[in-house]
Design a protein around this motif. Structure first.
Motif, short mmCIF file in Angstrom:
data_model
loop_
_atom_site.label_atom_id
_atom_site.label_comp_id
_atom_site.label_asym_id
_atom_site.label_seq_id
_atom_site.Cartn_x
_atom_site.Cartn_y
_atom_site.Cartn_z
N ASP A 37 -34.72 40.04 14.77
CA ASP A 37 -35.43 40.91 15.71
C ASP A 37 -34.86 42.33 15.68
N LEU A 40 -35.63 44.14 12.29
CA LEU A 40 -37.00 44.63 12.18
C LEU A 40 -37.25 45.83 13.09
N LYS A 41 -36.68 45.82 14.28
CA LYS A 41 -36.83 46.97 15.18
C LYS A 41 -36.15 48.20 14.59
N GLU A 44 -38.28 49.54 11.73
CA GLU A 44 -39.41 50.30 12.28
C GLU A 44 -38.97 51.69 12.74
N ALA A 83 -39.36 39.37 5.65
CA ALA A 83 -39.91 39.87 6.91
C ALA A 83 -40.30 41.34 6.81
N VAL A 84 -39.45 42.15 6.18
CA VAL A 84 -39.76 43.57 6.02
C VAL A 84 -41.01 43.74 5.16
N LYS A 85 -41.08 43.02 4.06
CA LYS A 85 -42.26 43.11 3.18
C LYS A 85 -43.53 42.72 3.91
N GLY A 86 -43.44 41.73 4.80
CA GLY A 86 -44.61 41.27 5.52
C GLY A 86 -45.09 42.21 6.61
N ARG A 87 -44.22 43.12 7.06
CA ARG A 87 -44.57 43.98 8.19
C ARG A 87 -44.67 45.46 7.86
N PHE A 88 -43.99 45.90 6.80
CA PHE A 88 -43.92 47.33 6.53
C PHE A 88 -44.26 47.61 5.07
N ASP A 89 -44.82 48.79 4.85
CA ASP A 89 -45.11 49.25 3.49
C ASP A 89 -44.05 50.27 3.11
#
Length: 124
Positions: A37, A40-41, A44, A83-89
């Motif tokens: 968590d 990922l924050k 971002e 997780a990073v690949k799934g949420r961010f480009d």
């Protein structure tokens, strides 16, 4: 230089690399990002602040650190990469000196998205 679907004009522009240490004993952040968590924050936030590429590390190199084995390092970084690949480009690099860790990370990263060449280090 092309990395994945992005063109990096390294002759005319400076790029910012965000550092994400997923270690409990990082010298730069004191282990603040070693759970998913928070990682990922922080990712971002770094992207919002202008990071162009994300460097993920799973072993501290602070003075007096306790080295970790390759498997532990892999277990720290692979879920975060996914997780990073799934949420961010954002292009991802991996901070490691272990060839086998780099190879596993590239398998996770390189779905024809982003990859940079690496040198295999025989210290495993």
């Amino acid at each position: 230089m092309k990395i994945g679907n992005r063109e990096f004009d390294v002759k005319n522009k400076t790029y910012i690399m965000g550092i994400l240490n997923v270690t409990p004993d990082s010298f730069s952040d004191g282990g603040k990002w070693n759970d998913m968590d928070h990682a990922l924050k922080h990712t971002e936030a770094m992207i919002a602040e202008g990071a162009d590429i994300l460097d993920i590390g799973g072993e501290s190199t602070r003075p007096g650190h306790t080295p970790v084995g390759a498997q532990e390092e892999i277990e720290r970084i692979l879920p975060v990469i996914e997780a990073v690949k799934g949420r961010f480009d954002i292009p991802i690099s991996v901070d490691t000196y272990k060839g086998c860790v780099a190879e596993e990370a590239l398998k996770q990263i390189n779905d024809k998205q982003y990859a940079l060449p690496f040198t295999t280090d025989t210290r495993k």
